[in-house]
Design an enzyme around this catalytic site. Structure first.
Site, mmCIF file in Angstrom:
data_model
loop_
_atom_site.group_PDB
_atom_site.id
_atom_site.type_symbol
_atom_site.label_atom_id
_atom_site.label_comp_id
_atom_site.label_asym_id
_atom_site.label_seq_id
_atom_site.Cartn_x
_atom_site.Cartn_y
_atom_site.Cartn_z
ATOM 1 C CG ASP A 42 18.406 -10.981 10.074
ATOM 2 O OD1 ASP A 42 19.513 -10.337 9.723
ATOM 3 O OD2 ASP A 42 17.130 -11.521 10.412
ATOM 4 C CG ASP A 70 17.358 -10.657 2.449
ATOM 5 O OD1 ASP A 70 18.183 -11.147 1.270
ATOM 6 O OD2 ASP A 70 17.635 -9.976 2.844
#
Length: 375
Positions: free
Chosen positions: A271, A92
């Protein structure tokens, strides 16, 4: 990176696909265990490979940037070499972590100033240096730097935030395209669709992201407090616009029910910290519902944790796991984390098989209500 949609469900937008990366293939739909600091908490990589059957894991740009730091990662040859995970990694952008640190960050057009949660030192993230950081980490899939606004933001704040994210995205793309991978393999950049719960903003964001022409796209800013049905509605709005020939990643979601609903609406990648975080707190996910392993009812239940689960589920009994939690043994958290991750991977694998078989919607309807029950 390439993506091929191999099968489509006739009764929904669910699809089964294949992502090819420099570190191996990923069959979709897929759940990605969260490895914040280069490790999935309490789970060794051999267990991730053999028990959980993980195909890809996440790393967190904010945490890896602060510790061990980019110098160490570069000297090691990237995160794959540093932690010895030889399958794909997604990072990320660190945006969510930066913007969740209310009171110790300052946001402006150039980027975001923040203080480390470790030692209070001051740092500054820009779209450009976040791209450089993710290059240094060496993830197969890099996320664009964005602002993740609060879920209940008013329209004007959400609009201003989205336009800032769009300007940042343009800078991310420019930096990504003018730099090269550091470790001899290609990396992909995924933009992130924001816009809170406002349909017009989500449509604007999805159109802007789609026009970038990236290898894949992400949907962010959901599961942050809005009603579940609103989240599903936003997914539908966005997926009407995002390219159908590119993978779609719903960030930070969620429960087993959320994942099946997302798959039905055309999401490929998921996720969430829930499997490991809840596992460390004695909650197990199963097809029959959730189990609190501290409850006395499991004290003398000598049946396997999950007779259809991974090897560790079949070896250990509910009574033994109950004992480990009551005794506060670290092994309890390890077993529960492995079980939950393996269950999430089993869930998306089963979903894939039912998409291929052509009966995904019927199967989903047959299991989804039971998934949310307490045992």
């Amino acid at each position: 990176m390439t993506f091929e949609v191999q099968y489509r469900d006739n009764a929904s937008d669910a699809r089964a696909g294949l992502i090819q990366t420099a570190h191996g293939p990923i069959q979709t739909p897929i759940f990605m265990p969260v490895g914040t600091a280069g490790t999935v908490k309490g789970v060794h990589f051999s267990e991730l490979r053999d028990q959980v059957k993980a195909q890809i894991i996440l790393g967190n740009t904010y945490h890896l940037y602060l510790r061990p730091g980019l110098d160490i990662l570069k000297k090691a040859g990237g995160l794959h070499q540093f932690n010895t995970w030889d399958r794909p990694i997604l990072t990320d952008s660190g945006g969510f972590q930066v913007f969740s640190l209310t009171g110790i960050r300052k946001l402006r057009e150039e980027g975001c100033e923040f203080r480390s949660h470790i030692d209070g030192s001051k740092h500054f993230f820009t779209p450009e240096n976040v791209m450089d950081t993710e290059r240094a980490i060496g993830a197969d899939i890099m996320m664009a730097f964005d602002e993740c606004p609060p879920g209940q933001s008013d329209y004007q704040y959400a609009k201003n935030s989205l336009h800032l994210t769009q300007r940042w995205l343009e800078r991310c793309v420019k930096r990504f395209r003018e730099t090269e991978p550091l470790y001899g393999y290609e990396q992909s950049l995924f933009p992130i669709v924001q816009g809170c719960t406002y349909k017009d903003l989500r449509r604007e964001a999805a159109k802007h992201v789609a026009d970038i022409g990236a290898d894949g796209n992400a949907i962010g800013g959901l599961a942050v407090g809005e009603p579940t049905e609103v989240m599903y509605e936003m997914i539908e709005v966005v997926n009407e616009i995002l390219p159908k020939d590119k993978p779609r990643y719903l960030m930070g979601v969620g429960t087993p029910q959320n994942i099946l609903e997302g798959i039905e609406r055309g999401v490929d990648m998921f996720d969430c910290v829930m499997p490991t975080r809840n596992g460390r707190n004695a909650m197990l996910f199963t097809y029959e519902g959730t189990m609190n392993m501290r409850n006395k009812k499991w004290e003398d239940d000598f049946s396997p944790i999950d007779p259809e689960g991974c090897e560790i589920d079949r070896i250990h009994t509910k009574a033994y796991l109950h004992h480990l939690f009551k005794a506060q043994e670290l092994l309890a958290m390890q077993i529960a984390s492995i079980h939950n991750l393996a269950f999430y991977l089993r869930l998306v694998t089963d979903a894939r098989q039912h998409i291929i078989a052509g009966d995904f919607v019927q199967w989903k309807r047959s299991v989804i209500e039971q998934l949310g029950k307490r045992r």
